[in-house]
Design a protein around this motif. Structure first.
Motif, short mmCIF file in Angstrom:
data_model
loop_
_atom_site.label_atom_id
_atom_site.label_comp_id
_atom_site.label_asym_id
_atom_site.label_seq_id
_atom_site.Cartn_x
_atom_site.Cartn_y
_atom_site.Cartn_z
N ALA A 115 7.74 3.24 -4.04
CA ALA A 115 9.05 3.75 -3.61
C ALA A 115 9.04 4.49 -2.28
O ALA A 115 10.09 4.67 -1.67
CB ALA A 115 9.61 4.68 -4.69
N GLY A 116 7.90 4.96 -1.81
CA GLY A 116 7.88 5.83 -0.63
C GLY A 116 7.89 5.08 0.69
O GLY A 116 7.56 3.90 0.77
N ASP A 117 8.25 5.80 1.74
CA ASP A 117 8.16 5.26 3.10
C ASP A 117 7.96 6.43 4.06
O ASP A 117 8.93 7.00 4.59
CB ASP A 117 9.39 4.45 3.47
N ALA A 118 6.71 6.80 4.27
CA ALA A 118 6.38 7.92 5.15
C ALA A 118 4.89 7.81 5.47
O ALA A 118 4.22 6.86 5.08
CB ALA A 118 6.68 9.25 4.46
N GLU A 119 4.38 8.77 6.21
CA GLU A 119 2.95 8.88 6.40
C GLU A 119 2.60 10.35 6.60
O GLU A 119 3.46 11.18 6.90
CB GLU A 119 2.44 8.03 7.56
N GLY A 120 1.34 10.66 6.38
CA GLY A 120 0.90 12.04 6.52
C GLY A 120 -0.55 12.09 6.94
O GLY A 120 -1.19 11.06 7.15
N GLY A 121 -1.08 13.30 7.04
CA GLY A 121 -2.46 13.48 7.45
C GLY A 121 -3.37 13.71 6.27
O GLY A 121 -3.06 14.50 5.38
N ASP A 122 -4.49 12.98 6.25
CA ASP A 122 -5.50 13.18 5.22
C ASP A 122 -6.25 14.49 5.50
O ASP A 122 -6.17 15.05 6.60
CB ASP A 122 -6.47 12.00 5.23
N LEU A 123 -6.98 14.96 4.52
CA LEU A 123 -7.77 16.17 4.69
C LEU A 123 -8.87 15.99 5.72
O LEU A 123 -9.32 16.97 6.34
CB LEU A 123 -8.39 16.58 3.34
N ASP A 124 -9.32 14.73 5.92
CA ASP A 124 -10.39 14.48 6.89
C ASP A 124 -9.86 14.18 8.29
O ASP A 124 -10.63 13.81 9.18
CB ASP A 124 -11.29 13.35 6.41
N GLY A 125 -8.55 14.33 8.48
CA GLY A 125 -7.98 14.11 9.81
C GLY A 125 -7.44 12.71 10.04
O GLY A 125 -6.78 12.47 11.05
N THR A 126 -7.72 11.78 9.14
CA THR A 126 -7.16 10.43 9.27
C THR A 126 -5.76 10.40 8.65
O THR A 126 -5.29 11.39 8.10
CB THR A 126 -8.06 9.40 8.56
N LYS A 127 -5.11 9.24 8.74
CA LYS A 127 -3.75 9.13 8.23
C LYS A 127 -3.75 8.74 6.75
O LYS A 127 -4.65 8.06 6.25
CB LYS A 127 -2.97 8.07 9.02
N LEU A 128 -2.69 9.17 6.08
CA LEU A 128 -2.35 8.67 4.76
C LEU A 128 -1.06 7.89 4.91
O LEU A 128 -0.10 8.37 5.52
CB LEU A 128 -2.13 9.83 3.78
N PHE A 129 -1.03 6.70 4.36
CA PHE A 129 0.14 5.84 4.49
C PHE A 129 0.89 5.79 3.15
O PHE A 129 0.36 5.31 2.15
CB PHE A 129 -0.26 4.43 4.91
N PHE A 130 2.11 6.31 3.15
CA PHE A 130 2.95 6.29 1.96
C PHE A 130 3.95 5.15 2.12
O PHE A 130 5.08 5.35 2.54
CB PHE A 130 3.67 7.62 1.79
N ARG A 131 3.53 3.94 1.80
CA ARG A 131 4.31 2.76 2.16
C ARG A 131 4.66 1.88 0.94
O ARG A 131 4.72 0.66 1.05
CB ARG A 131 3.53 1.94 3.19
N GLY A 132 4.86 2.51 -0.20
CA GLY A 132 5.12 1.73 -1.40
C GLY A 132 6.34 0.84 -1.30
O GLY A 132 6.34 -0.29 -1.78
N LEU A 133 7.40 1.33 -0.67
CA LEU A 133 8.62 0.53 -0.55
C LEU A 133 8.38 -0.69 0.33
O LEU A 133 8.84 -1.79 0.03
CB LEU A 133 9.76 1.39 0.02
N ARG A 134 7.64 -0.50 1.40
CA ARG A 134 7.32 -1.65 2.28
C ARG A 134 6.42 -2.65 1.54
O ARG A 134 6.57 -3.87 1.73
CB ARG A 134 6.64 -1.17 3.56
N ILE A 135 5.50 -2.14 0.73
CA ILE A 135 4.65 -3.04 -0.05
C ILE A 135 5.51 -3.89 -0.98
O ILE A 135 5.36 -5.11 -1.07
CB ILE A 135 3.61 -2.24 -0.85
N TRP A 136 6.43 -3.22 -1.69
CA TRP A 136 7.33 -3.95 -2.60
C TRP A 136 8.07 -5.06 -1.85
O TRP A 136 8.07 -6.22 -2.28
CB TRP A 136 8.31 -2.98 -3.23
#
Length: 420
Positions: free
Chosen positions: A154-175
């Motif tokens: 359901a999500g569509d955003a991105e954020g920062g991982d604890l190690d400095g890399t990106k986290l991709f919140f792309r569930g809606l795009r996956i669907w």
């Protein structure tokens, strides 16, 4: 490596890792690791005819349709045959949620956040190609879409991982991207289609039900089936709304507003609109709700997330309902009443179906033992889950709504209780 679809669909090789996560961070990892404590029935050992290989989504990165770690998502497709060659069953994998940067960072190191850890899947229950086990859907084109976003697709955003890399919140795009690819592989010519899922994937099926229906011409029979996804917004035994707090983190971290019903958003907070009691008010596609009104996952993690409360010890009861005292059973009966009351909308809709049993279990369609076997749960006129769903989908019965009596009234649930 082959995996079983275990409730709530954490494969075998991840169970030990999930246990480590829950010990290290019990609050925010609760939903990811819950299967380690589940006693739901396990599917039969894999056979070569049941194993279905993983297909990675083509051009995923260019579409921004990626798992938490940026790897392409995947799905498993087994082609239909005979009379089912033009029918499609799409199953959305479940496996909890992640609601913080830390929990999502940990999740991306599993098959629930990265396709690097995914392998072949064993198709059983409603996914089986054995006519005796799955008489209505055995020869359909069958798809399992793997869950690697942590927000019920359901999500569509991105954020920062604890190690400095990106986290991709792309569930809606996956669907959207996976359904597009399936349409290009023949689903656009479907004559009948069913969208379903288990646990968090079942919630996703409710979120996307009308969108899925809208992909097909009007004359195509399209319906949805929700299995163990009717999570309720209930206070726990300490008086806190821990489930609402967790879901609030998912909703706001991963930006799920696009999939939520507008009518609800105009009146309520997005977190409330993510719960099925609100979602079903706006779904126009015929839908079948399958749930236990003593859902083992919800009792363990929503009603009694801790083992002890002032003057109360719940560890033994929530591990095995047979250990519950009369006072504790009264509390569980209250939970059942709350769940049933929230199903009123579905109960009043003539096109919808219900199979609400009193078995202490979670997720029943992906397992042969619960879906269709001599010891499957049965209700009313002694229908199994498979028979009830089939009769509803193919309009073989006028009234497809059945709600069980209070535990321990149903003897067909006894075979599903934990034995240790």
């Amino acid at each position: 490596m082959a995996t079983e679809l275990l409730s709530p669909l954490i494969p075998h090789q991840q169970r030990r890792r999930a246990l480590a996560v829950v010990v290290a961070a019990p609050l925010h990892a609760l939903l990811l690791a819950a299967v380690a404590f589940s006693r739901s029935p396990v599917a039969a050992p894999a056979s070569s005819s049941r194993l279905v290989d993983l297909t990675l989504l083509a051009g995923a990165r260019g579409k921004g349709a990626v798992c938490l770690d940026g790897t392409p998502p995947g799905y498993h497709l087994r082609r239909g045959f005979g009379s089912g060659a033009h029918n499609w069953l799409v199953f959305l994998e479940g496996g909890g949620w992640c609601n913080t940067t830390q929990s999502c960072s940990e999740r991306k190191m599993t098959n629930f956040g990265s396709s690097k850890y995914m392998g072949a899947v064993n198709f059983t229950g409603i996914l089986s190609n054995d006519h005796t086990e799955n008489p209505d859907f055995y020869n359909w084109n069958t798809v399992v879409i793997r869950y690697c976003d942590g927000a019920s697709f359901a999500g569509d955003a991105e954020g920062g991982d604890l190690d400095g890399t990106k986290l991709f919140f792309r569930g809606l795009r996956i669907w959207k991207a996976v359904v597009d690819e399936l349409m290009g592989k023949g689903m656009d010519a479907a004559k009948q289609a069913l969208l379903t899922g288990c646990s968090a994937g079942s919630l996703a099926a409710l979120l996307h039900c009308d969108n899925f229906h809208g992909r097909f011409p009007h004359e195509v029979s399209v319906k949805c089936l929700s299995d163990a996804g009717f999570f309720i917004d209930e206070k726990d035994l300490s008086g806190e709304r821990s489930m609402r707090s967790l879901i609030s983190g998912v909703v706001h971290l991963q930006n799920v507003k696009e999939v939520l019903p507008n009518d609800c958003l105009q009146k309520k907070d997005p977190t409330e609109c993510f719960f099925p009691a609100e979602l079903i008010k706006g779904i126009t596609t015929p839908t079948f709700i399958l749930n236990s009104d003593y859902d083992s996952w919800q009792i363990r993690n929503i009603l009694a997330p801790n083992g002890s409360y002032p003057g109360q010890e719940w560890s033994s009861c929530k591990a095995d309902i047979r250990n519950c005292s009369c006072a504790q059973l009264d509390v569980l009966h209250g939970f059942k009443k709350k769940l049933v009351s929230e199903l009123k909308v579905a109960e009043d809709n003539k096109d919808w179906g219900l199979f609400i049993d009193s078995c202490f279990t979670h997720c029943q369609t992906p397992f042969d033992i619960t879906w269709n076997s001599p010891i499957s749960p049965r209700l009313g006129n002694k229908q199994s889950i498979s028979e009830a769903v089939g009769d509803w989908y193919f309009d073989r019965r006028q009234n497809a709504k059945q709600i069980d009596c209070e535990y321990p009234c149903n003897p067909t649930c006894s075979s599903l209780l934990p034995t240790a």
